[in-house]
Design a protein around this motif. Structure first.
Motif, PDB file in Angstrom:
ATOM      1  N   ASP A 165      59.883  46.789  32.011  1.00  0.00           N
ATOM      2  CA  ASP A 165      58.736  47.245  32.192  1.00  0.00           C
ATOM      3  C   ASP A 165      57.572  47.655  30.194  1.00  0.00           C
ATOM      4  O   ASP A 165      58.155  48.463  30.009  1.00  0.00           O
ATOM      5  CB  ASP A 165      58.461  48.557  32.967  1.00  0.00           C
ATOM      6  N   THR A 208      51.496  51.353  34.035  1.00  0.00           N
ATOM      7  CA  THR A 208      51.214  51.864  35.651  1.00  0.00           C
ATOM      8  C   THR A 208      51.040  50.627  36.282  1.00  0.00           C
ATOM      9  O   THR A 208      50.695  49.050  35.915  1.00  0.00           O
ATOM     10  CB  THR A 208      50.549  52.784  35.494  1.00  0.00           C
ATOM     11  N   TYR A 209      50.926  50.462  37.824  1.00  0.00           N
ATOM     12  CA  TYR A 209      51.071  49.953  38.790  1.00  0.00           C
ATOM     13  C   TYR A 209      48.988  49.056  38.519  1.00  0.00           C
ATOM     14  O   TYR A 209      49.083  48.122  38.832  1.00  0.00           O
ATOM     15  CB  TYR A 209      51.387  49.827  39.850  1.00  0.00           C
ATOM     16  N   GLU A 210      48.749  49.942  38.557  1.00  0.00           N
ATOM     17  CA  GLU A 210      46.703  49.959  38.449  1.00  0.00           C
ATOM     18  C   GLU A 210      46.838  49.107  37.511  1.00  0.00           C
ATOM     19  O   GLU A 210      45.961  47.902  36.901  1.00  0.00           O
ATOM     20  CB  GLU A 210      46.188  51.388  38.695  1.00  0.00           C
ATOM     21  N   GLU A 211      47.428  49.320  36.099  1.00  0.00           N
ATOM     22  CA  GLU A 211      46.693  49.177  35.247  1.00  0.00           C
ATOM     23  C   GLU A 211      47.135  47.161  35.322  1.00  0.00           C
ATOM     24  O   GLU A 211      46.775  46.497  34.680  1.00  0.00           O
ATOM     25  CB  GLU A 211      47.536  49.213  33.920  1.00  0.00           C
ATOM     26  N   ARG A 212      48.928  47.365  34.806  1.00  0.00           N
ATOM     27  CA  ARG A 212      49.070  45.789  36.069  1.00  0.00           C
ATOM     28  C   ARG A 212      48.255  44.541  36.600  1.00  0.00           C
ATOM     29  O   ARG A 212      48.062  43.723  36.447  1.00  0.00           O
ATOM     30  CB  ARG A 212      50.672  45.864  36.600  1.00  0.00           C
ATOM     31  N   THR A 213      47.571  45.664  37.798  1.00  0.00           N
ATOM     32  CA  THR A 213      47.241  45.258  39.109  1.00  0.00           C
ATOM     33  C   THR A 213      45.339  44.563  37.698  1.00  0.00           C
ATOM     34  O   THR A 213      45.360  42.971  38.469  1.00  0.00           O
ATOM     35  CB  THR A 213      46.286  46.014  39.691  1.00  0.00           C
ATOM     36  N   LYS A 214      45.214  45.213  37.226  1.00  0.00           N
ATOM     37  CA  LYS A 214      43.605  45.114  36.546  1.00  0.00           C
ATOM     38  C   LYS A 214      43.760  43.177  35.603  1.00  0.00           C
ATOM     39  O   LYS A 214      43.077  43.135  35.660  1.00  0.00           O
ATOM     40  CB  LYS A 214      43.644  46.918  35.586  1.00  0.00           C
ATOM     41  N   ARG A 224      46.034  41.541  35.924  1.00  0.00           N
ATOM     42  CA  ARG A 224      46.438  40.556  36.316  1.00  0.00           C
ATOM     43  C   ARG A 224      44.704  39.630  37.028  1.00  0.00           C
ATOM     44  O   ARG A 224      44.405  38.824  37.097  1.00  0.00           O
ATOM     45  CB  ARG A 224      47.054  40.808  38.137  1.00  0.00           C
TER      46      ARG A 224
END
Length: 149
Positions: free
Chosen positions: A117, A121-127, A129
């Motif tokens: 990693d 964070t998960y939100e940053e990775r989702t954004k 993507r």
């Protein structure tokens, strides 16, 4: 007969006649010597036979003991050679295994940064993507030629 004295010489009593009747003379003395010699010979032969028998037993036991110990030395030497051979093989196997382990560790260290990693964070990775998907859709439209103006 007393030949050492002459008749008429003064002596301290009667003429000495000796103990010839009791002693038995020279033959009796030779018989005693013969008897002593026979006893000594019998004792010596008995002791010699006992010593020879003891020696034979000792030599037989020593021969058997030597054979057992020689066989033990042969077996120990064979075991030593086998152990040394096994040690060489195991040392070669250990070196080969250590080389493989080192290569695997190096490959792991090379792959590790790709799998770890990056601190997002998960939100940053989702954004990120979603942004990448959006940019790919725009690139697809451009390549299809619908937005070439």
């Amino acid at each position: 007969v007393d030949l050492g004295h002459k008749e008429g010489m003064q002596t301290f009593g009667a003429t000495y006649q000796g103990q010839q009747d009791e002693a038995g003379g020279v033959l009796a003395m030779l018989e005693v010597i013969l008897s002593d010699f026979a006893t000594l010979k019998a004792d010596t032969e008995s002791a010699e036979n006992l010593a020879a028998h003891t020696y034979d037993e000792f030599m037989a036991e020593s021969k058997k003991d030597k054979a057992v110990k020689s066989r033990k030395v042969e077996l120990t030497t064979a075991d030593k050679a086998s152990a040394e051979s096994r040690l060489r093989e195991d040392t070669a196997d250990l070196k080969f295994t250590q080389d493989k382990l080192l290569a695997a560790e190096r490959y792991f260290e090379k792959l590790k940064p790709q799998c770890m990693d990056n601190g997002m964070t998960y939100e940053e990775r989702t954004k990120a993507r979603q942004e990448e998907i959006q940019s790919l859709k725009e690139a697809l439209k451009i390549l299809e030629g619908s937005d070439i103006a």
